[in-house]
Design an enzyme around this catalytic site. Structure first.
Site, short mmCIF file in Angstrom:
data_model
loop_
_atom_site.label_atom_id
_atom_site.label_comp_id
_atom_site.label_asym_id
_atom_site.label_seq_id
_atom_site.Cartn_x
_atom_site.Cartn_y
_atom_site.Cartn_z
CB THR A 1 -1.03 0.13 1.33
OG1 THR A 1 -1.63 -1.14 1.31
CG2 THR A 1 -1.92 1.30 1.23
CB THR B 1 -3.11 -1.56 -1.64
OG1 THR B 1 -2.21 -2.48 -0.96
CG2 THR B 1 -4.42 -2.12 -1.79
N GLY C 1 -0.93 -1.04 6.08
CA GLY C 1 -0.59 -2.11 7.13
C GLY C 1 -1.87 -3.10 7.19
N1 GLY Z 1 -3.58 -2.01 4.00
C1 GLY Z 1 -3.72 -3.02 2.80
C2 GLY Z 1 -4.30 -4.01 2.91
O1 GLY Z 1 -4.59 -4.66 3.98
O2 GLY Z 1 -4.97 -4.51 2.02
#
Ligand code: GLY
Length: 379
Positions: free
Chosen positions: A227, A245, A279
């Protein structure tokens, strides 16, 4: 020239400065001075800033500048703030060296790269998102197309890809690079030696194999969940944000994390501020932390305090043993990037990590404020 008339900072035009105190009070309350046209209320100029996860100050996609610097320069040059931020994150999406985003992002458990993204435009009060999008290197641009060209917020899977094709985006058969494909093969070898375990054991084995690869130095701890989030406020006080992401490395096909979900991976209120995350998406989704952070700022909290409050909520709501170290800390990372309408900003994280920022002083990587001083032992 400036006069503070209430909690929100306004500048009154020069003509208002000569009216009497009573009239000024009335002007401050929104009424024009006696016998005059309505006074122009101009928001006091803010300190422009772009913040992002630290990959925003690492990857350049073969060019000279990083994503936060590109976004900041475009924003200061007068570009629409969201256009500028997306041009910044495009550098990470397109750079195969960033294995957390776009082209070369870590694939899912079947070896297929599926991308998520959302964007939110403060002044326009519009947003768009895509999830499980395959074959397009720049999901952030498709999220923006959803915002601009549909009445919807979120398109997923084949529908998102068909929409992208119809909007003129080239669709590629495979967004893996040699590196991401080899890492997937290594994970497969570690995670699935007997091909099928029972679902709970399999899920634990998948997760453990990934974390073991983090421990072995094959993947960065901060990139297991991938991400980039990037948020900016312009000199005019216009606020936007974007998150993009490839999601959790080797996720179950179809898994969508926090990034494309408003209030989780991103939230912008044009009058208050912006927050976004990187995260472990599930931990964020259970708490809708970006929305919580913006609401905390609405109630008067500074960006850092607003973010730390959300991290404490995540910590309190993480109760499953499989997600906790023996010493009690979460076994995952979660970061928030926060700015307010004055241009004040902060990066906060469960465990020490960096974030990127660009101001008139140029781009830099700064330490996030951590909730815990050390990363948890993984065993
Ligand atoms: N923060 C990115 C995900 O968990 O997909």
């Amino acid at each position: 020239m400036t006069k503070r008339v209430n909690r929100r900072e306004f500048v009154l035009s020069g003509t208002a400065a000569v009216v009497g105190a009573a009239s000024l009070k009335a002007v401050a309350a929104g009424a024009p001075p006696p016998g005059q046209a309505p006074v122009m209320m101009v928001k006091k100029s803010v300190k422009p800033v772009v913040i992002s996860s630290n990959n925003g100050n690492i990857y350049k996609n073969g060019g000279d500048i990083t994503g936060v610097a590109k976004a900041f320069n475009l924003m200061i040059g007068g570009s629409d703030v969201l256009d500028a931020l997306i041009a910044g994150v495009n550098l990470c999406e397109l750079d195969p060296a960033d294995t957390s985003v776009g082209f070369g992002g870590m694939p899912n458990a079947d070896g297929v790269v599926q991308l998520d993204s959302s964007c939110m435009h403060g002044p326009k009060k519009r947003a768009g998102a895509v999830a499980c999008l395959e074959g397009v290197r720049t999901p952030s641009l498709v999220a923006k197309a959803v915002m601009e060209s549909t009445d919807h917020h979120l398109l997923v899977g084949k529908g998102a890809q068909d929409f992208a094709r119809n909007m003129g985006f080239p669709i590629e058969a495979d967004l893996n690079t040699e590196r991401s494909r080899k890492l997937w093969l290594e994970w497969k070898r570690r995670a699935d030696p007997e091909h099928y375990l029972d679902p709970i054991k399999r899920s634990a084995a998948y997760y453990d194999a990934g974390l073991q690869m983090v421990k072995d130095g094959l993947i960065e701890f901060d990139h297991f969940w991938g991400t980039i989030n990037c948020d900016g406020v312009s000199p005019k006080g216009e606020i936007c944000g974007v998150t993009t992401t490839s999601g959790l490395a080797w996720k179950i096909p179809g898994r969508v994390g926090d990034s494309p979900i408003l209030g989780a991976g991103l939230y912008v209120d044009g009058a208050i501020g912006a927050a976004g995350s990187t995260g472990r998406g599930e931990a964020n989704l259970y708490n809708l932390s970006s929305f919580l952070i913006v609401e905390n700022m609405r109630r008067g909290m500074a960006p850092k305090d607003a973010g730390m409050e959300a991290l404490k909520r995540v910590r309190a709501n993480t109760v499953e043993k499989r997600l906790l170290a023996k010493t009690g800390e979460p076994l995952f990372q979660l970061q928030f990037y926060v700015l307010n309408a004055k241009g004040e900003f902060a990066g906060v994280s469960l465990f020490p990590s960096k974030y990127a920022v660009c101001t008139e002083q140029g781009p830099q990587s700064l330490d996030c404020e951590p909730l815990f001083p050390n990363r948890p032992a993984q065993d």
